[in-house]
Design a protein around this motif. Structure first.
Motif, PDB file in Angstrom:
ATOM      1  N   ASN A 286     -15.330  41.043   1.875  1.00 22.33           N
ATOM      2  CA  ASN A 286     -14.933  40.302   0.680  1.00 22.33           C
ATOM      3  C   ASN A 286     -13.684  40.934   0.074  1.00 22.33           C
ATOM      4  N   PRO A 287     -12.762  40.114  -0.427  1.00 21.57           N
ATOM      5  CA  PRO A 287     -11.586  40.691  -1.082  1.00 21.57           C
ATOM      6  C   PRO A 287     -11.988  41.385  -2.381  1.00 21.57           C
ATOM      7  N   ILE A 288     -11.307  42.498  -2.700  1.00 18.43           N
ATOM      8  CA  ILE A 288     -11.550  43.213  -3.956  1.00 18.43           C
ATOM      9  C   ILE A 288     -10.381  42.888  -4.881  1.00 18.43           C
ATOM     10  N   PRO A 289     -10.595  42.050  -5.875  1.00 19.10           N
ATOM     11  CA  PRO A 289      -9.459  41.620  -6.715  1.00 19.10           C
ATOM     12  C   PRO A 289      -8.815  42.785  -7.464  1.00 19.10           C
ATOM     13  N   ASP A 290      -9.622  43.822  -7.797  1.00 17.22           N
ATOM     14  CA  ASP A 290      -9.096  44.958  -8.549  1.00 17.22           C
ATOM     15  C   ASP A 290      -7.977  45.692  -7.827  1.00 17.22           C
ATOM     16  N   SER A 291      -7.940  45.542  -6.508  1.00 18.03           N
ATOM     17  CA  SER A 291      -7.007  46.371  -5.765  1.00 18.03           C
ATOM     18  C   SER A 291      -5.572  45.884  -5.875  1.00 18.03           C
ATOM     19  N   VAL A 292      -5.383  44.674  -6.402  1.00 13.12           N
ATOM     20  CA  VAL A 292      -4.019  44.143  -6.519  1.00 13.12           C
ATOM     21  C   VAL A 292      -3.531  44.384  -7.933  1.00 13.12           C
ATOM     22  N   SER A 293      -2.264  44.697  -8.069  1.00 10.34           N
ATOM     23  CA  SER A 293      -1.694  44.992  -9.379  1.00 10.34           C
ATOM     24  C   SER A 293      -1.927  43.840 -10.349  1.00 10.34           C
ATOM     25  N   ARG A 294      -2.257  44.202 -11.591  1.00 10.38           N
ATOM     26  CA  ARG A 294      -2.558  43.198 -12.604  1.00 10.38           C
ATOM     27  C   ARG A 294      -1.340  42.316 -12.877  1.00 10.38           C
ATOM     28  N   VAL A 295      -0.150  42.893 -12.747  1.00 15.57           N
ATOM     29  CA  VAL A 295       1.075  42.128 -13.013  1.00 15.57           C
ATOM     30  C   VAL A 295       1.184  40.963 -12.041  1.00 15.57           C
ATOM     31  N   LEU A 296       0.892  41.251 -10.751  1.00  8.89           N
ATOM     32  CA  LEU A 296       0.989  40.181  -9.754  1.00  8.89           C
ATOM     33  C   LEU A 296      -0.030  39.086 -10.049  1.00  8.89           C
ATOM     34  N   GLU A 297      -1.222  39.489 -10.548  1.00 10.22           N
ATOM     35  CA  GLU A 297      -2.241  38.493 -10.863  1.00 10.22           C
ATOM     36  C   GLU A 297      -1.784  37.593 -11.994  1.00 10.22           C
ATOM     37  N   VAL A 298      -1.197  38.196 -13.031  1.00 13.17           N
ATOM     38  CA  VAL A 298      -0.738  37.408 -14.180  1.00 13.17           C
ATOM     39  C   VAL A 298       0.321  36.412 -13.737  1.00 13.17           C
ATOM     40  N   ARG A 299       1.159  36.826 -12.791  1.00 18.63           N
ATOM     41  CA  ARG A 299       2.229  35.940 -12.337  1.00 18.63           C
ATOM     42  C   ARG A 299       1.780  34.995 -11.230  1.00 18.63           C
ATOM     43  N   ASP A 300       0.503  35.016 -10.860  1.00 18.60           N
ATOM     44  CA  ASP A 300      -0.004  34.155  -9.793  1.00 18.60           C
ATOM     45  C   ASP A 300       0.702  34.416  -8.478  1.00 18.60           C
ATOM     46  N   GLN A 301       0.988  35.665  -8.210  1.00 19.71           N
ATOM     47  CA  GLN A 301       1.705  35.956  -6.975  1.00 19.71           C
ATOM     48  C   GLN A 301       0.804  36.629  -5.939  1.00 19.71           C
ATOM     49  N   THR A 302      -0.508  36.583  -6.155  1.00 12.89           N
ATOM     50  CA  THR A 302      -1.393  37.216  -5.180  1.00 12.89           C
ATOM     51  C   THR A 302      -1.779  36.220  -4.085  1.00 12.89           C
ATOM     52  N   GLN A 303      -2.240  36.775  -2.975  1.00  9.83           N
ATOM     53  CA  GLN A 303      -2.831  35.949  -1.927  1.00  9.83           C
ATOM     54  C   GLN A 303      -4.286  36.357  -1.798  1.00  9.83           C
ATOM     55  N   ASP A 304      -5.133  35.436  -1.355  1.00 11.90           N
ATOM     56  CA  ASP A 304      -6.542  35.814  -1.305  1.00 11.90           C
ATOM     57  C   ASP A 304      -6.909  36.525  -0.014  1.00 11.90           C
ATOM     58  N   GLY A 305      -6.005  36.591   0.921  1.00 10.92           N
ATOM     59  CA  GLY A 305      -6.272  37.343   2.137  1.00 10.92           C
ATOM     60  C   GLY A 305      -7.249  36.681   3.074  1.00 10.92           C
ATOM     61  N   SER A 306      -7.485  35.372   2.918  1.00  9.99           N
ATOM     62  CA  SER A 306      -8.529  34.738   3.724  1.00  9.99           C
ATOM     63  C   SER A 306      -8.150  34.708   5.207  1.00  9.99           C
ATOM     64  N   GLU A 307      -6.867  34.479   5.504  1.00 10.67           N
ATOM     65  CA  GLU A 307      -6.505  34.402   6.921  1.00 10.67           C
ATOM     66  C   GLU A 307      -6.696  35.737   7.614  1.00 10.67           C
ATOM     67  N   PHE A 308      -6.435  36.843   6.848  1.00 12.86           N
ATOM     68  CA  PHE A 308      -6.636  38.153   7.454  1.00 12.86           C
ATOM     69  C   PHE A 308      -8.118  38.460   7.615  1.00 12.86           C
ATOM     70  N   ARG A 309      -8.915  37.964   6.657  1.00 10.19           N
ATOM     71  CA  ARG A 309     -10.349  38.154   6.786  1.00 10.19           C
ATOM     72  C   ARG A 309     -10.872  37.401   8.008  1.00 10.19           C
ATOM     73  N   ALA A 310     -10.330  36.198   8.239  1.00 10.05           N
ATOM     74  CA  ALA A 310     -10.756  35.426   9.390  1.00 10.05           C
ATOM     75  C   ALA A 310     -10.484  36.205  10.678  1.00 10.05           C
ATOM     76  N   GLN A 311      -9.305  36.851  10.727  1.00  8.03           N
ATOM     77  CA  GLN A 311      -8.991  37.653  11.914  1.00  8.03           C
ATOM     78  C   GLN A 311      -9.998  38.780  12.080  1.00  8.03           C
ATOM     79  N   LEU A 312     -10.359  39.404  10.941  1.00  2.84           N
ATOM     80  CA  LEU A 312     -11.309  40.500  10.994  1.00  2.84           C
ATOM     81  C   LEU A 312     -12.648  40.031  11.544  1.00  2.84           C
ATOM     82  N   GLU A 313     -13.083  38.849  11.096  1.00  2.64           N
ATOM     83  CA  GLU A 313     -14.359  38.329  11.584  1.00  2.64           C
ATOM     84  C   GLU A 313     -14.305  38.045  13.079  1.00  2.64           C
TER      85      GLU A 313
END
Lengths: 268, 99
Positions: free
Chosen positions: A209-236
């Motif tokens: 599961n992605p850990i939202p805390d690990s991304v800088s709060r500034v990027l979250e406020v600016r909506d510049q984060t990615q949810d990492g789902s494609e990388f998680r799919a690769q991991l699975e």
């Protein structure tokens, strides 16, 4: 006699930068202009048969004093605003008038005297200066030594801060973090356990599961984060079906990055 | 060209420095104005030294530089001490000290 070109060069190098003291807004620009003035004055000293003083001017003023000014500007914050409200009414114009009057007064005094210029100038080489310094002015020299020591001790006393409260140890800081409910350990770095170490991709926990805390709060406020789902799919894909159960809830927590985070900013 | 022309230049620089001290509210900028006035005095001393053909004026300018260096150290320490307690380096705010 002085080369007229030297005089006008020095005048152009000193007066316009010095005017920035009156008109420039930012203190750093003023400091750099004053450095230019000091270099111009050093040029004038060399032209006036005082090469030793010219070198001392460069070393002491541009090298030490102005750098100390810039250093203090860094300490107090470069963007200190200057309030332009006048506590005394018309102070600016009175001050400019008084300073202009002082300049005209001084110039008129100098214009009234005629001094015969010595035809045999003594060049102020270091050995000549040292001869005068340590014979005629040796007492002044010793008093100045005492002054310099006093100034150094004065600066130390002035900037010394007594410790009013006991020092916080790392253990106490950690305990207080736990007490307010913050995460007691360091947050994972972005990209940790994921297949990508970019700053905008949250770390994955061992369940994937992605850990939202690990991304800088500034990027979250600016909506510049990615949810990492494609990388998680690769991991699975790589890990096989053993990790297949948690990702059912994963999309929720990935979307949830916008919720106000209770641990954010408390433990810092 | 006569060395006395540098004395005129020193007078102009001194006037600019005094205007800066009188008008600016930022303590550091006002302090730089004081430095400019000291340097203008130094320039006058060195030009008089050249006019008279002796090095005494240069030695005095050297002493002024030493005193100015000591003065800068103490002055900037005072500015930092005031900034620590008031979070401001405006010259107007310490005026509130008067009862």
């Amino acid at each position: 006699m002085i080369n007229p070109f030297l005089f006008w060069a020095v005048a152009l190098l000193t007066v316009p930068p010095a005017l920035s003291l009156l008109f420039a807004k930012k203190a750093v620009h003023i400091a750099m202009s004053i450095v230019l003035v000091m270099v111009g004055l050093a040029t004038a000293y060399v032209g006036l048969d005082a090469p030793f003083l010219g070198v001392v001017q460069i070393v002491v003023y541009t090298g030490a004093v102005m750098m100390l000014f810039v250093f203090v500007l860094m300490l107090v914050g470069v963007d200190q605003r200057e309030d332009l409200t006048e506590t005394i009414k018309g102070q600016r114009w009175i001050a400019l008038f008084a300073a202009g009057g002082l300049g005209i007064f001084l110039i008129s005094i100098v214009a009234r005297v005629t001094l015969p210029v010595s035809s045999s100038p003594v060049t102020g080489d270091p050995d000549v200066i040292a001869g005068v310094l340590f014979s005629k002015y040796v007492l002044v020299m010793e008093v100045l030594g005492a002054l310099l020591i006093t100034a150094a001790i004065g600066a130390l006393v002035m900037t010394h801060m007594p410790q009013l409260r006991p020092r916080h140890t790392q253990k106490e800081i950690s305990a207080s973090r736990v007490k307010v409910g913050a995460d007691p350990v360091n947050r994972p770095m972005p990209g940790y356990y994921a297949r990508h170490n970019a700053l905008d991709i949250p770390a994955l926990d061992p369940q994937g599961n992605p850990i939202p805390d690990s991304v800088s709060r500034v990027l979250e406020v600016r909506d510049q984060t990615q949810d990492g789902s494609e990388f998680r799919a690769q991991l699975e894909d790589a890990a096989g079906p053993s990790l297949a159960s948690p990702p059912a809830s994963a999309p929720d927590s990935a979307v949830d990055t916008s919720k106000p985070d209770s641990s954010e900013g408390k433990g810092e | 060209m006569d060395p006395i022309s540098f004395v005129y230049l020193a007078a102009i620089l001194f006037a600019i420095g005094s205007a800066a001290v009188l008008t600016r509210r930022n303590a550091i900028v006002a302090f730089m104005g004081v430095e400019l006035m000291l340097n203008a005095a130094n320039l006058a001393l060195v030009s008089f030294s050249r006019i008279h053909g002796e090095v005494d004026g240069q030695v005095m300018a050297f002493f002024v530089m030493v005193v100015a260096a000591a003065e800068v150290v103490v002055g900037l320490a005072i500015i930092i001490a005031v900034f620590r307690t008031r979070q401001s380096i405006s010259l107007d705010e310490p005026a509130e000290l008067r009862g």
